[in-house]
Design a protein around this motif. Sequence first.
Motif, mmCIF file in Angstrom:
data_model
loop_
_atom_site.group_PDB
_atom_site.id
_atom_site.type_symbol
_atom_site.label_atom_id
_atom_site.label_comp_id
_atom_site.label_asym_id
_atom_site.label_seq_id
_atom_site.Cartn_x
_atom_site.Cartn_y
_atom_site.Cartn_z
ATOM 1 N N GLN A 59 0.778 -0.977 -0.012
ATOM 2 C CA GLN A 59 -0.102 -0.096 -0.037
ATOM 3 C C GLN A 59 0.791 1.057 -0.045
ATOM 4 O OE1 GLN A 59 -3.128 0.123 2.862
ATOM 5 N NE2 GLN A 59 -3.775 -1.985 2.396
ATOM 6 N N LEU A 60 2.048 1.091 0.547
ATOM 7 C CA LEU A 60 3.091 2.500 0.488
ATOM 8 C C LEU A 60 3.250 2.811 -0.872
ATOM 9 C CD1 LEU A 60 4.796 4.204 2.245
ATOM 10 C CD2 LEU A 60 6.630 2.726 1.967
ATOM 11 N N PHE A 61 3.519 1.950 -1.654
ATOM 12 C CA PHE A 61 3.825 1.914 -3.140
ATOM 13 C C PHE A 61 2.529 2.228 -3.926
ATOM 14 C CE2 PHE A 61 6.704 -1.418 -1.332
ATOM 15 C CZ PHE A 61 7.586 -0.569 -0.679
ATOM 16 N N THR A 62 1.584 1.520 -3.994
ATOM 17 C CA THR A 62 0.379 1.713 -4.604
ATOM 18 C C THR A 62 -0.740 2.521 -4.431
ATOM 19 O OG1 THR A 62 -0.800 -0.063 -3.488
ATOM 20 C CG2 THR A 62 0.624 -0.706 -5.176
ATOM 21 N N HIS A 63 -0.607 2.856 -2.978
ATOM 22 C CA HIS A 63 -1.803 3.899 -2.339
ATOM 23 C C HIS A 63 -1.200 5.304 -2.241
ATOM 24 C CE1 HIS A 63 -4.227 5.941 0.608
ATOM 25 N NE2 HIS A 63 -5.351 5.401 -0.181
ATOM 26 N N ASP A 64 -0.255 5.207 -1.503
ATOM 27 C CA ASP A 64 1.051 6.384 -1.225
ATOM 28 C C ASP A 64 1.652 7.038 -2.326
ATOM 29 O OD1 ASP A 64 -0.793 6.392 1.318
ATOM 30 O OD2 ASP A 64 0.769 5.057 1.942
ATOM 31 N N GLU A 274 -3.422 3.962 11.742
ATOM 32 C CA GLU A 274 -3.896 3.021 10.863
ATOM 33 C C GLU A 274 -4.421 3.636 9.583
ATOM 34 O OE1 GLU A 274 -4.436 -0.645 9.176
ATOM 35 O OE2 GLU A 274 -3.433 -0.268 11.104
ATOM 36 N N GLY A 275 -3.795 3.313 8.474
ATOM 37 C CA GLY A 275 -4.126 3.591 7.309
ATOM 38 C C GLY A 275 -3.253 4.864 6.751
ATOM 39 N N SER A 276 -2.547 5.313 7.512
ATOM 40 C CA SER A 276 -1.610 6.644 7.225
ATOM 41 C C SER A 276 -0.388 6.035 6.478
ATOM 42 C CB SER A 276 -1.241 7.377 8.281
ATOM 43 O OG SER A 276 -0.288 6.597 9.253
ATOM 44 N N THR A 277 0.203 6.950 5.787
ATOM 45 C CA THR A 277 1.388 6.455 4.909
ATOM 46 C C THR A 277 2.466 6.129 6.008
ATOM 47 O OG1 THR A 277 0.948 8.387 3.274
ATOM 48 C CG2 THR A 277 3.175 7.491 3.595
ATOM 49 N N ALA A 278 2.739 6.651 7.042
ATOM 50 C CA ALA A 278 3.681 6.223 8.101
ATOM 51 C C ALA A 278 3.395 4.907 8.473
ATOM 52 C CB ALA A 278 3.741 7.146 9.351
ATOM 53 N N ASN A 279 2.101 4.559 8.610
ATOM 54 C CA ASN A 279 1.684 3.063 9.060
ATOM 55 C C ASN A 279 2.218 2.333 7.993
ATOM 56 O OD1 ASN A 279 -0.702 1.008 9.298
ATOM 57 N ND2 ASN A 279 0.121 1.552 11.254
ATOM 58 N N HIS A 280 1.691 2.758 6.805
ATOM 59 C CA HIS A 280 2.186 1.649 5.464
ATOM 60 C C HIS A 280 3.386 1.512 5.263
ATOM 61 C CE1 HIS A 280 -1.902 3.104 3.675
ATOM 62 N NE2 HIS A 280 -2.284 2.251 4.536
ATOM 63 N N SER A 281 4.350 2.498 5.750
ATOM 64 C CA SER A 281 5.783 2.200 5.713
ATOM 65 C C SER A 281 6.172 1.422 6.627
ATOM 66 C CB SER A 281 6.515 3.628 5.881
ATOM 67 O OG SER A 281 6.235 3.898 7.300
#
Length: 309
Positions: A59-64, A274-281
């Motif tokens: 999700q870090l790469f596809t969403h953020d 949850e759901g933030s870019t930092a969390n995805h990282s």
Amino acid sequence: MTIQSPHSKDLSQTNHWLLEGMKRYRRDLGAHIFIYAVAIFIILASLSLTIFLITKGVQLFTHDGVSLFTMIFGSVWDLHDGKYGALPLIAGSFAVTVLAALFATPLSIGTALFMGEIANKRGRKWMQPVIEMLVGIPSVVYGFIGLTVIVPFIREHIGGIGFGLLASLIVVGVMIAPTIISITVDGLLGVDQSLREGSYALGATRWQMISRVVIPAASPAILSAILLGMARAFGEALAVQMVIGNTAVFPKSLVYPAATLTTTITSSLGETVEGSTANHSLWALGLILLAMSYVFILVIRWIGRKRNA
């Protein structure tokens, strides 16, 4: 008085055998169903965890919109500033893993040689509980000992603030040593006794027999033991977090603070939403850990196939 014919006796005995056979069949069928159900459950659990982690990690790469190249090769990690360069963390993980293996391997192989080749049955009987006790000690205890004993010792006698790679490699090296010892001992005991006897028959000393016959014959098992120990070191979090310093920079020396993938996840998870870019990282870091775990497994299986070839 009723006289039972021989035919009725044979029929009764046949029925008894049939009933016993049916009972054994039911027991075997139940055991087979249980075993296959457990195996299927483990496979499904592993696949589910892998798919879940992949789904979260990408999700870090596809969403953020963060580039995979930027994350893998970026040199700055700062969740608050939106910088997700994980290269210092990856370097820290590999540094702790390799250095811990270099520290633990000579000690582990020496102990395994003592248990498998030199000690008698009584000596091996006394050593085995010690190794099992080391395996059973929780990682937080290792970390606490490192925090209260090793870190102050390094600070007072070697230099730096005490936290860093040196403290981490000592703590993790002691943690993975029992794993390497146990598998190496099994590999040494699996060497055919005729190889030892043939070596003695040719006039070799005990050390020549061990170094030129036993160790080469058991080398696949020894390599597998080292890789399993490295896999555990690569994924260790709590003990390393307590002694490494948790600074996401390239360490300047062994006594300089650093960070790993696992310590960054455990220390930063409570600071993200949850759901933030930092969390995805952080999930992306977990995906990197998963990929490296699969690499270790594939290498170990490749060594195992070469051993059986």
